[in-house]
Enzyme design. Sequence first.
Site, PDB file in Angstrom:
ATOM      1  N   HIS A  61       0.844  -1.204   0.000  1.00  0.00           N
ATOM      2  CA  HIS A  61       0.000   0.000   0.000  1.00  0.00           C
ATOM      3  C   HIS A  61       0.876   1.249   0.000  1.00  0.00           C
ATOM      4  CE1 HIS A  61      -3.922   1.969   1.629  1.00  0.00           C
ATOM      5  NE2 HIS A  61      -3.217   2.830   0.922  1.00  0.00           N
ATOM      6  N   HIS A  63       1.673   5.175  -2.278  1.00  0.00           N
ATOM      7  CA  HIS A  63       1.262   6.144  -3.307  1.00  0.00           C
ATOM      8  C   HIS A  63       2.536   6.704  -3.922  1.00  0.00           C
ATOM      9  CE1 HIS A  63      -3.002   6.173  -2.011  1.00  0.00           C
ATOM     10  NE2 HIS A  63      -2.479   5.923  -0.818  1.00  0.00           N
ATOM     11  N   LEU A  64       2.743   6.439  -5.217  1.00  0.00           N
ATOM     12  CA  LEU A  64       3.978   6.902  -5.870  1.00  0.00           C
ATOM     13  C   LEU A  64       3.736   8.136  -6.749  1.00  0.00           C
ATOM     14  CD1 LEU A  64       5.814   3.548  -6.735  1.00  0.00           C
ATOM     15  CD2 LEU A  64       5.939   4.930  -4.654  1.00  0.00           C
ATOM     16  N   ARG A  65       2.470   8.542  -6.886  1.00  0.00           N
ATOM     17  CA  ARG A  65       2.082   9.839  -7.474  1.00  0.00           C
ATOM     18  C   ARG A  65       2.366  10.007  -8.964  1.00  0.00           C
ATOM     19  NH1 ARG A  65      -1.197  10.405  -3.336  1.00  0.00           N
ATOM     20  NH2 ARG A  65      -0.240  11.207  -1.426  1.00  0.00           N
ATOM     21  N   ASN A  95      -4.779   5.991  -7.366  1.00  0.00           N
ATOM     22  CA  ASN A  95      -5.366   7.342  -7.327  1.00  0.00           C
ATOM     23  C   ASN A  95      -4.376   8.404  -7.825  1.00  0.00           C
ATOM     24  OD1 ASN A  95      -3.741   7.197  -5.007  1.00  0.00           O
ATOM     25  ND2 ASN A  95      -5.089   8.484  -3.784  1.00  0.00           N
ATOM     26  N   ASP A 153      -8.615   3.119  -3.421  1.00  0.00           N
ATOM     27  CA  ASP A 153      -8.030   3.740  -2.234  1.00  0.00           C
ATOM     28  C   ASP A 153      -7.939   5.256  -2.370  1.00  0.00           C
ATOM     29  OD1 ASP A 153      -6.726   3.567   0.374  1.00  0.00           O
ATOM     30  OD2 ASP A 153      -5.079   4.491  -0.706  1.00  0.00           O
ATOM     31  N   HIS A 233      -5.479  -0.265   5.848  1.00  0.00           N
ATOM     32  CA  HIS A 233      -5.266   0.663   6.969  1.00  0.00           C
ATOM     33  C   HIS A 233      -6.369   0.693   8.039  1.00  0.00           C
ATOM     34  CE1 HIS A 233      -7.698   3.077   4.260  1.00  0.00           C
ATOM     35  NE2 HIS A 233      -6.700   3.544   3.561  1.00  0.00           N
ATOM     36  N   ASP A 306       1.118   2.689   3.638  1.00  0.00           N
ATOM     37  CA  ASP A 306       0.271   3.769   3.115  1.00  0.00           C
ATOM     38  C   ASP A 306       1.111   5.044   2.896  1.00  0.00           C
ATOM     39  OD1 ASP A 306      -1.851   5.175   2.093  1.00  0.00           O
ATOM     40  OD2 ASP A 306      -2.980   5.290   3.967  1.00  0.00           O
TER      41      ASP A 306
HETATM   42  O1  DOR Z   1      -4.009   9.613   4.175  1.00  0.00           O
HETATM   43  C1  DOR Z   1      -4.235   9.174   3.057  1.00  0.00           C
HETATM   44  N1  DOR Z   1      -3.599   9.658   1.977  1.00  0.00           N
HETATM   45  N2  DOR Z   1      -5.163   8.235   2.926  1.00  0.00           N
HETATM   46  C2  DOR Z   1      -5.600   7.844   1.721  1.00  0.00           C
HETATM   47  O2  DOR Z   1      -6.445   7.005   1.671  1.00  0.00           O
HETATM   48  C3  DOR Z   1      -5.055   8.455   0.490  1.00  0.00           C
HETATM   49  C4  DOR Z   1      -3.712   9.007   0.713  1.00  0.00           C
HETATM   50  C5  DOR Z   1      -3.262   9.918  -0.389  1.00  0.00           C
HETATM   51  O3  DOR Z   1      -3.418   9.552  -1.575  1.00  0.00           O
HETATM   52  O4  DOR Z   1      -2.671  10.958  -0.098  1.00  0.00           O
HETATM   53 ZN    ZN Z   2      -6.770   4.612   1.892  1.00  0.00          ZN
END
Ligand code: DOR
Ligand code: ZN
Length: 435
Positions: A61, A63-65, A95, A153, A233, A306
């Site tokens: 989990h 996020h690599l943006r 996302n 997510d 999470h 996360d």
């Molecule tokens: O805190 C979070 N940040 N929870 C999420 O579900 C998404 C993530 C984000 O993409 O920044």
């Molecule tokens: Zn999430």
Amino acid sequence: MARLCIVKGRVLDPANGIDERLNVYIDDGIIRELSEAAPGGEWEVLDASGCWVMPGLIDMHVHLRQPGQEGKETIRTGTRAAAAGGITSVVPMANTSPVIDDATGVEYLLRIARAEGLVRVWPIGTVTRELAGRELSDIGEIVAAGAVAVSDDGRGIMDGCVMRRALQYCKQFNLPILIHAEDHNLSAEGVMHEGAFSTIMGLPGQPSESESTMVARDCLLAEAVGGRVHVCHVSAKETCDIIRFFKSRGVAVTGEATPHHFSLTDEAVDGYNTHAKVSPPLRTEEDRAAVCAALADGTLDVIASDHAPHMAIEKELEFDQAPFGMVGLETMWALVLDRLVHGGLLSPLEAVRKCTENPARILGIARGTLSPGAEADVAICDPEWEWRVEPEKFQTKGRNTPFAGWKLRGKVRDALVSGRFVLREGEVVDATPLP
Ligand code: DOR
Ligand code: ZN
């Protein structure tokens, strides 16, 4: 490729129930053998005395943006951060902008990852188009292109009918849905956990039920359909109880905890510290303790970071304006060791299992073990290494961590991906492109 033998380490391979001093033989990027035999002269020797030799960690989990928010992170910087944390496989959430909701998006990620990734990247796609929670994405195409799961997510799927259809559809592919459980009517404008502390802070809160009610719904739907759900999470005590209950009924539900939810409480937002603003929010001490207990009794199967990098200027906004999320790739394993293993909650083998064997099994990826014949993704950690969290030294572009200044005990020293060093003596080695 060099033939490498890692000697004198304590080998922890939960998939094979191994916890003993063995030498690990790696040849041509593959684990060849675990044995007590001393290596001959044709082997390069790496001394792991005092260290644990484990399968490379899997963070399911992050996020690599990329694409779209490369100012926050890229595949390159995010996988460098992973290497620095001993993580040899990452699963980036979908996302991004645009969101990964078709085969083209998955193919794009795989192409960039091959060219620029320091560690393995296993893409996932969204459950619904544009993360809008209405129409299903091209899940069949997403899977054919190489995605290992689907997830919306960042947003909860509010429409139960959509979730049921997604579960029915994913069942054909034996694909897990990674659930961001949030009822947005209940969480509404909340920016932290709703409780005594949000009242003191004068901030709108998100009640625990915004998570727990959705987990109950999704478990019931998974039971009815025969589908698979993985709850991301987990933050609330009631959510732990619900997952435990549905597991006892034989439902295919798994659960995940983050280092911040097992280490911190809502009081971390004191002083309007935006680095402690995260979704789902940090909750009470009772919730934190329940997450720890659920990790210990097996209700929660996975630990994942996360990792959610944001720009400094965004986190400098007022608390209610700042984005949710914190970075985690470079502190995850150290927090597992410091809080859970040294804290006496998890045995070394169980801790390793939650970051290797279990995520690999849930995602169906051939990783997370040191079995002979497996890809040589390996992490060597010194469980006694004391260090201080210094965000300015991070490989990630994000500096948003509530753990800055913490002294932690335990750190990954070396990491290999398919037999090649990506971390050596604590320094990232740029080995791109990977074999
Ligand atoms: O805190 C979070 N940040 N929870 C999420 O579900 C998404 C993530 C984000 O993409 O920044
Ligand atoms: Zn999430």
